[in-house]
Design a protein around this motif. Structure first.
Motif, PDB file in Angstrom:
ATOM      1  N   ARG A  83       6.172 -44.572  -4.578  1.00 28.07           N
ATOM      2  CA  ARG A  83       6.788 -43.505  -5.364  1.00 28.07           C
ATOM      3  C   ARG A  83       8.048 -42.944  -4.707  1.00 28.07           C
ATOM      4  O   ARG A  83       8.943 -42.459  -5.397  1.00 28.07           O
ATOM      5  N   ARG A  84       8.115 -42.973  -3.403  1.00 26.99           N
ATOM      6  CA  ARG A  84       9.277 -42.421  -2.707  1.00 26.99           C
ATOM      7  C   ARG A  84      10.459 -43.379  -2.694  1.00 26.99           C
ATOM      8  O   ARG A  84      11.603 -42.952  -2.548  1.00 26.99           O
ATOM      9  N   ILE A  85      10.173 -44.664  -2.820  1.00 25.24           N
ATOM     10  CA  ILE A  85      11.231 -45.663  -2.694  1.00 25.24           C
ATOM     11  C   ILE A  85      12.274 -45.497  -3.792  1.00 25.24           C
ATOM     12  O   ILE A  85      13.479 -45.620  -3.547  1.00 25.24           O
ATOM     13  N   ALA A  86      11.837 -45.199  -5.006  1.00 26.54           N
ATOM     14  CA  ALA A  86      12.760 -45.101  -6.143  1.00 26.54           C
ATOM     15  C   ALA A  86      13.498 -43.773  -6.203  1.00 26.54           C
ATOM     16  O   ALA A  86      14.378 -43.598  -7.046  1.00 26.54           O
ATOM     17  N   VAL A  87      13.164 -42.833  -5.328  1.00 28.92           N
ATOM     18  CA  VAL A  87      13.798 -41.513  -5.343  1.00 28.92           C
ATOM     19  C   VAL A  87      15.155 -41.600  -4.637  1.00 28.92           C
ATOM     20  O   VAL A  87      15.230 -41.967  -3.460  1.00 28.92           O
ATOM     21  N   ARG A  88      16.191 -41.282  -5.352  1.00 34.40           N
ATOM     22  CA  ARG A  88      17.530 -41.285  -4.748  1.00 34.40           C
ATOM     23  C   ARG A  88      17.589 -40.236  -3.643  1.00 34.40           C
ATOM     24  O   ARG A  88      17.124 -39.110  -3.826  1.00 34.40           O
ATOM     25  N   GLY A  89      18.165 -40.613  -2.525  1.00 34.08           N
ATOM     26  CA  GLY A  89      18.286 -39.684  -1.416  1.00 34.08           C
ATOM     27  C   GLY A  89      17.134 -39.722  -0.441  1.00 34.08           C
ATOM     28  O   GLY A  89      17.247 -39.193   0.667  1.00 34.08           O
ATOM     29  N   SER A  90      15.993 -40.330  -0.825  1.00 35.30           N
ATOM     30  CA  SER A  90      14.880 -40.435   0.113  1.00 35.30           C
ATOM     31  C   SER A  90      15.182 -41.520   1.139  1.00 35.30           C
ATOM     32  O   SER A  90      15.924 -42.466   0.881  1.00 35.30           O
ATOM     33  N   ARG A  91      14.610 -41.369   2.318  1.00 35.65           N
ATOM     34  CA  ARG A  91      14.856 -42.343   3.387  1.00 35.65           C
ATOM     35  C   ARG A  91      13.917 -43.549   3.289  1.00 35.65           C
ATOM     36  O   ARG A  91      14.110 -44.524   4.006  1.00 35.65           O
ATOM     37  N   THR A  92      12.918 -43.472   2.434  1.00 38.69           N
ATOM     38  CA  THR A  92      11.958 -44.566   2.313  1.00 38.69           C
ATOM     39  C   THR A  92      12.577 -45.723   1.536  1.00 38.69           C
ATOM     40  O   THR A  92      13.052 -45.547   0.417  1.00 38.69           O
ATOM     41  N   ALA A  93      12.585 -46.889   2.151  1.00 37.60           N
ATOM     42  CA  ALA A  93      13.160 -48.077   1.513  1.00 37.60           C
ATOM     43  C   ALA A  93      12.338 -49.293   1.913  1.00 37.60           C
ATOM     44  O   ALA A  93      12.049 -49.501   3.087  1.00 37.60           O
ATOM     45  N   ALA A  94      11.966 -50.081   0.936  1.00 33.59           N
ATOM     46  CA  ALA A  94      11.224 -51.319   1.208  1.00 33.59           C
ATOM     47  C   ALA A  94      11.300 -52.200  -0.024  1.00 33.59           C
ATOM     48  O   ALA A  94      11.579 -51.739  -1.132  1.00 33.59           O
ATOM     49  N   ALA A  95      11.072 -53.481   0.202  1.00 33.67           N
ATOM     50  CA  ALA A  95      10.984 -54.458  -0.878  1.00 33.67           C
ATOM     51  C   ALA A  95       9.944 -55.489  -0.479  1.00 33.67           C
ATOM     52  O   ALA A  95       9.491 -55.521   0.673  1.00 33.67           O
ATOM     53  N   ALA A  96       9.546 -56.306  -1.420  1.00 34.06           N
ATOM     54  CA  ALA A  96       8.618 -57.399  -1.149  1.00 34.06           C
ATOM     55  C   ALA A  96       9.372 -58.704  -1.348  1.00 34.06           C
ATOM     56  O   ALA A  96       9.812 -59.011  -2.454  1.00 34.06           O
ATOM     57  N   GLY A  97       9.532 -59.456  -0.262  1.00 29.48           N
ATOM     58  CA  GLY A  97      10.421 -60.613  -0.268  1.00 29.48           C
ATOM     59  C   GLY A  97      10.076 -61.697  -1.264  1.00 29.48           C
ATOM     60  O   GLY A  97      10.924 -62.515  -1.606  1.00 29.48           O
ATOM     61  N   GLY A  98       8.855 -61.719  -1.760  1.00 29.06           N
ATOM     62  CA  GLY A  98       8.481 -62.755  -2.701  1.00 29.06           C
ATOM     63  C   GLY A  98       9.103 -62.606  -4.068  1.00 29.06           C
ATOM     64  O   GLY A  98       9.175 -63.568  -4.830  1.00 29.06           O
ATOM     65  N   CYS A  99       9.576 -61.392  -4.389  1.00 25.37           N
ATOM     66  CA  CYS A  99      10.142 -61.157  -5.714  1.00 25.37           C
ATOM     67  C   CYS A  99      11.129 -59.994  -5.634  1.00 25.37           C
ATOM     68  O   CYS A  99      10.729 -58.834  -5.675  1.00 25.37           O
ATOM     69  N   VAL A 100      12.419 -60.317  -5.526  1.00 21.41           N
ATOM     70  CA  VAL A 100      13.469 -59.294  -5.428  1.00 21.41           C
ATOM     71  C   VAL A 100      14.578 -59.653  -6.409  1.00 21.41           C
ATOM     72  O   VAL A 100      15.254 -60.670  -6.247  1.00 21.41           O
ATOM     73  N   LEU A 101      14.750 -58.826  -7.436  1.00 25.33           N
ATOM     74  CA  LEU A 101      15.881 -58.972  -8.348  1.00 25.33           C
ATOM     75  C   LEU A 101      16.978 -58.036  -7.852  1.00 25.33           C
ATOM     76  O   LEU A 101      16.761 -56.831  -7.731  1.00 25.33           O
ATOM     77  N   LEU A 102      18.152 -58.584  -7.577  1.00 29.72           N
ATOM     78  CA  LEU A 102      19.221 -57.852  -6.909  1.00 29.72           C
ATOM     79  C   LEU A 102      20.526 -58.037  -7.675  1.00 29.72           C
ATOM     80  O   LEU A 102      20.910 -59.168  -7.995  1.00 29.72           O
ATOM     81  N   ARG A 103      21.197 -56.929  -7.975  1.00 29.75           N
ATOM     82  CA  ARG A 103      22.511 -57.035  -8.594  1.00 29.75           C
ATOM     83  C   ARG A 103      23.467 -57.711  -7.614  1.00 29.75           C
ATOM     84  O   ARG A 103      23.504 -57.380  -6.422  1.00 29.75           O
ATOM     85  N   ALA A 104      24.246 -58.656  -8.094  1.00 31.28           N
ATOM     86  CA  ALA A 104      25.147 -59.405  -7.211  1.00 31.28           C
ATOM     87  C   ALA A 104      26.173 -58.488  -6.568  1.00 31.28           C
ATOM     88  O   ALA A 104      26.511 -58.657  -5.379  1.00 31.28           O
ATOM     89  N   ASP A 105      26.696 -57.502  -7.307  1.00 34.17           N
ATOM     90  CA  ASP A 105      27.688 -56.622  -6.705  1.00 34.17           C
ATOM     91  C   ASP A 105      27.057 -55.694  -5.674  1.00 34.17           C
ATOM     92  O   ASP A 105      27.697 -55.324  -4.679  1.00 34.17           O
ATOM     93  N   ALA A 106      25.789 -55.325  -5.856  1.00 35.20           N
ATOM     94  CA  ALA A 106      25.092 -54.530  -4.845  1.00 35.20           C
ATOM     95  C   ALA A 106      24.880 -55.342  -3.573  1.00 35.20           C
ATOM     96  O   ALA A 106      24.959 -54.813  -2.458  1.00 35.20           O
ATOM     97  N   ALA A 107      24.599 -56.637  -3.736  1.00 38.84           N
ATOM     98  CA  ALA A 107      24.458 -57.509  -2.568  1.00 38.84           C
ATOM     99  C   ALA A 107      25.764 -57.583  -1.782  1.00 38.84           C
ATOM    100  O   ALA A 107      25.769 -57.566  -0.544  1.00 38.84           O
ATOM    101  N   GLU A 108      26.884 -57.642  -2.496  1.00 40.91           N
ATOM    102  CA  GLU A 108      28.176 -57.690  -1.813  1.00 40.91           C
ATOM    103  C   GLU A 108      28.478 -56.380  -1.092  1.00 40.91           C
ATOM    104  O   GLU A 108      28.970 -56.379   0.039  1.00 40.91           O
ATOM    105  N   ARG A 109      28.181 -55.242  -1.733  1.00 43.42           N
ATOM    106  CA  ARG A 109      28.426 -53.950  -1.094  1.00 43.42           C
ATOM    107  C   ARG A 109      27.599 -53.804   0.180  1.00 43.42           C
ATOM    108  O   ARG A 109      28.075 -53.250   1.171  1.00 43.42           O
ATOM    109  N   ALA A 110      26.362 -54.279   0.142  1.00 45.68           N
ATOM    110  CA  ALA A 110      25.476 -54.149   1.295  1.00 45.68           C
ATOM    111  C   ALA A 110      25.623 -55.299   2.283  1.00 45.68           C
ATOM    112  O   ALA A 110      24.924 -55.333   3.297  1.00 45.68           O
ATOM    113  N   ARG A 111      26.512 -56.251   1.986  1.00 42.76           N
ATOM    114  CA  ARG A 111      26.767 -57.427   2.834  1.00 42.76           C
ATOM    115  C   ARG A 111      25.466 -58.220   3.068  1.00 42.76           C
ATOM    116  O   ARG A 111      25.107 -58.564   4.189  1.00 42.76           O
TER     117      ARG A 111
END
Length: 391
Positions: A196-224
């Motif tokens: 529930r905290r991951i989707a909150v903007r401004g929260s420090r909690t961040a995680a993903a599950a490597g088996g299934c990650v849909l990522l915007r291509a431009d977001a990938a470029e911004r984050a290198r």
């Protein structure tokens, strides 16, 4: 009061806080958010890093080839130095099943400073860039997708304005050891990273599950991505941190349409899965290791011990505090067992499973200091996970 009583009361206090103050981590109703089908379906490139995956590809790759996606989609499987014919098998499965176009690439050995999986992902993203996709689906070779998985992921990302949508694939639970260990693996993950905290903007909690990650291509470029996390052994968490740190909006929840087909029939298999990266999760820090072991002991081992010691010594305080803590622990584990369709009598055994995880974590540190480091598909990385150190 005795040390046993104080420790039991401390464990009960910890469980009361976990129950109410840790993002309701124990709930399993965080599924794909509300979504509507877009008027125009964006293009998607699917990137699958694969190293010696011939045993699982027949159960996973056909599900990607058969995706019912209204827009343009293409699969790039990166054969990362396999010795079991993974690349040729992928081509044969594509010829046999048809469906989405498949390209098989090979990146060669990773240069210094790169983990092999992320080097393969980099190669796959490089191939995908020629198609100028709006989204990238990063998925592992052992992950099977329902026919509408991709369209549901894209619809959720578009509707919610997410730069990253990830689902924790439902892991296989068939053997005795899988039943004991696997649901707890997801339970502990959610405790560390409350969904529930991951989707909150401004929260420090961040995680993903490597088996299934849909990522915007431009977001990938911004984050290198993946260059910024090239050292990461726990690449999914590092990826989510990088995307969120670059201003991206991310979401993670439990899967309904995504399953892992990789078997872990023996305790040794599960032990290796956890211990290969457990100490990297602790940033190779001895103080964090000590705190984690102590925390696992107080939170998970003290309750049953306090209950039985209290009953044996006639200490009502110790028995009551330990019994209530054990009851809360059991109650918070029940939703995960239901999600995995497992018998509920496994819930009181969570202290046993936690003790196994404690031993796996210690073993991970021992292997690190023996110079063996973390491992992925036959490669060992002794270097600390600097991507996590820097986050």
């Amino acid at each position: 009061m005795s040390a046993v009583v104080w420790t039991a009361v401390g464990s009960l206090a910890a469980w009361l806080w976990l129950l109410l103050g840790q993002g309701f981590f124990w709930r399993t109703d965080v599924r794909l958010p509300p979504r509507e089908e877009p008027d125009d379906w964006p293009s998607v490139c699917v990137v699958v890093p694969a190293r010696d995956e011939a045993a699982v590809l027949p159960d996973s790759l056909p599900s990607l080839l058969a995706q019912d996606y209204p827009g343009r989609a293409e699969i790039f499987l990166v054969d990362d130095g396999s010795s079991d014919g993974t690349g040729e098998l992928a081509r044969e499965l594509a010829r046999r099943h048809g469906g989405l176009p498949l390209t098989v690439g090979s990146p060669g050995e990773p240069p210094a400073g790169w983990t092999g999986k992320l080097w393969a992902v980099r190669h796959g993203i490089g191939l995908a860039r020629a198609r100028a996709p709006e989204y990238l689906l990063l998925t592992d070779a052992d992950i099977a997708h329902a026919p509408d998985s991709l369209r549901e992921l894209v619809a959720a990302a578009r509707t919610g304005g997410f730069d990253l949508v990830s689902q924790m694939a439902r892991l296989r639970v068939e053997s005795v050891w899988e039943r004991l260990v696997v649901p707890a693996f997801v339970y502990f993950f959610a405790q560390l990273y409350p969904f529930r905290r991951i989707a909150v903007r401004g929260s420090r909690t961040a995680a993903a599950a490597g088996g299934c990650v849909l990522l915007r291509a431009d977001a990938a470029e911004r984050a290198r991505i993946p260059d910024a996390i090239r050292h990461a052994v726990i690449d999914d968490v590092a990826l989510a941190r990088a995307v969120k740190g670059a201003g991206g909006h991310i979401w993670l929840g439990l899967a309904e349409l995504v399953d892992s087909v990789r078997p872990y029939p023996r305790l040794h298999d599960l032990w290796r899965m956890v211990s290969r990266s457990a100490y990297a999760q602790l940033r190779h820090n001895p103080l964090l290791l000590t705190g984690t072991v102590a925390g696992l002991a107080v939170v998970y081992l003290v309750p049953p011990i306090a209950l039985f010691v209290g009953l044996a010594m006639g200490s009502a305080w110790a028995a009551t505090a330990g019994g209530l803590a054990w009851l809360l622990m059991t109650a918070t584990y029940l939703p995960m067992l239901r999600y995995y369709r497992q018998p509920l009598w496994l819930a009181p055994l969570l202290p046993v499973t936690a003790f196994l995880y404690l031993l796996m974590t210690v073993d991970s540190a021992v292997q690190h200091y023996r110079g063996r480091g973390a491992a992925w598909k036959g490669r060992t990385y002794a270097r600390p996970d600097t991507a996590l150190d820097e986050s």
